[in-house]
Design a protein around this motif. Sequence first.
Motif, PDB file in Angstrom:
ATOM      1  N   ILE B  17     -29.814  23.062 -11.793  1.00  0.00           N
ATOM      2  CA  ILE B  17     -30.115  23.182 -10.366  1.00  0.00           C
ATOM      3  C   ILE B  17     -28.835  22.888  -9.581  1.00  0.00           C
ATOM      4  O   ILE B  17     -28.136  21.921  -9.876  1.00  0.00           O
ATOM      5  N   PHE B  39     -28.329  27.985 -12.243  1.00  0.00           N
ATOM      6  CA  PHE B  39     -27.432  28.795 -13.073  1.00  0.00           C
ATOM      7  C   PHE B  39     -27.563  28.310 -14.508  1.00  0.00           C
ATOM      8  O   PHE B  39     -28.188  27.277 -14.774  1.00  0.00           O
ATOM      9  N   GLU B  67     -25.860  13.930 -13.968  1.00  0.00           N
ATOM     10  CA  GLU B  67     -27.175  14.463 -13.624  1.00  0.00           C
ATOM     11  C   GLU B  67     -28.246  13.943 -14.582  1.00  0.00           C
ATOM     12  O   GLU B  67     -27.992  13.759 -15.771  1.00  0.00           O
ATOM     13  N   ASP B  99     -22.432  17.568 -15.947  1.00  0.00           N
ATOM     14  CA  ASP B  99     -22.222  19.007 -15.746  1.00  0.00           C
ATOM     15  C   ASP B  99     -20.744  19.208 -15.407  1.00  0.00           C
ATOM     16  O   ASP B  99     -20.358  19.292 -14.247  1.00  0.00           O
ATOM     17  N   LYS B 120     -18.570  27.104 -15.558  1.00  0.00           N
ATOM     18  CA  LYS B 120     -19.524  26.094 -16.029  1.00  0.00           C
ATOM     19  C   LYS B 120     -19.688  26.082 -17.541  1.00  0.00           C
ATOM     20  O   LYS B 120     -20.337  25.183 -18.075  1.00  0.00           O
TER      21      LYS B 120
HETATM   22 MG   LIG Z   1     -24.289  20.341 -11.403  1.00  0.00          MG
END
Ligand SMILES: [Mg+2]
Lengths: 221, 221
Positions: B17, B39, B67, B99, B120
């Motif tokens: 998120i 994503f 997270e 992340d 990412k």
């Molecule tokens: Mg993040």
Amino acid sequence: MSTLNALKQNCRKVICIGRNYADHIAELNNTRPKQPFFFLKPSSSILLPDHGPVLRPKGVSLHYEVELALVIGRTVRDLDERDEEGVLGAIESYLLAIDMTARNVQEEAKKKGLPWSIAKGFDTFLPISSVIPKTAIPDPHNVHLSLSVNDQVRQSDNTELMLFKIPRQIAEISKVMTLEKGDIVLTGTPKGVGSVEAGDVMKCGIKVDGKELQEGRIEVE
Amino acid sequence: MSTLNALKQNCRKVICIGRNYADHIAELNNTRPKQPFFFLKPSSSILLPDHGPVLRPKGVSLHYEVELALVIGRTVRDLDERDEEGVLGAIESYLLAIDMTARNVQEEAKKKGLPWSIAKGFDTFLPISSVIPKTAIPDPHNVHLSLSVNDQVRQSDNTELMLFKIPRQIAEISKVMTLEKGDIVLTGTPKGVGSVEAGDVMKCGIKVDGKELQEGRIEVE
Ligand SMILES: [Mg+2]
Ligand SMILES: [Mg+2]
Ligand SMILES: [Mg+2]
């Protein structure tokens, strides 16, 4: 489990090359990338043969993109594109695939600088063919892909038109993320993308030396 | 295979998120989303405890984002956020996760309207903790997350600050893509993100009622 069910079950990521055919870049008014870029589709979006139809989410402009796909056969990372044997040896087999795209969702994401994952990732957004044995495609840069909608040809081009060839694609991906057995790589779509409505029938085919490969057929509503 | 190796091996997608804490949105000058967006990170980016360090690709500004993560325990689709039992029942356990983000790559992608997958998705870009049993977190909207770099606290906030709560997140994801056993959901990062250099040590922790959960610790270079 059938081979195809296993293919879906064993697939942990689907990596898709964007903007890899010049005329397709032009038709969407995109800029030509200086190096290959790619995005992920979830394996949950795979639609096996005869498991259709493709589901159109409400309010979505649903576009097809026919693409040659590679099934990876072993773990590879940091490959050099000049190592053609290493790169092509990582390919276990081929598929034909349709990279279904929620075009309006993608256009909005592009405008806002947001990820493409939603536009590309809905369930059923990746119809695939049966597995095409590696031996059936002596040269993946010389096969003819086509897609028709209700028997009208919309996409029809040879993979020789790829801007970045497969060794470059696999090398670039493998420098970012380790490729693993079962991963699937989509190699980009030629020109002619467009939208489909409920009830439309998409048929895709792949030809080697003018001869259609039976395993490579997709027919899906 | 250890539980954690199995966790990585069984994970077929990681859904993250974005922009789920107001102060984090402000610090990156982003706009607040009207609905949750997300994503994908590839499962190949998962870095198990004591498997570090995080690898910084050349030329990359490497940012951390601590997270709370959910491990999905069963196949769910089209969930209704008001079906709290259905949503929370889909969660099998929790993790703490970082992340990791190639911030300069992401900023360029945002500017150009390109996907976030590369920014990412590098190998090692998802350090995780050990598995936190579900029973250890009675209320996932009331735990305290923190991240320090070289023992300086950089992120320290409670999950009560989430803009979109977990039922909404899972419901929205499940309307796009089927969630499957082993999938991992990252629920967004609070304020305080920043960059790390080679040799920096990141430590993360999670507290319930002021008490640190041992399973939730991450220490990684
Ligand atoms: Mg993040
Ligand atoms: Mg993306
Ligand atoms: Mg495509």
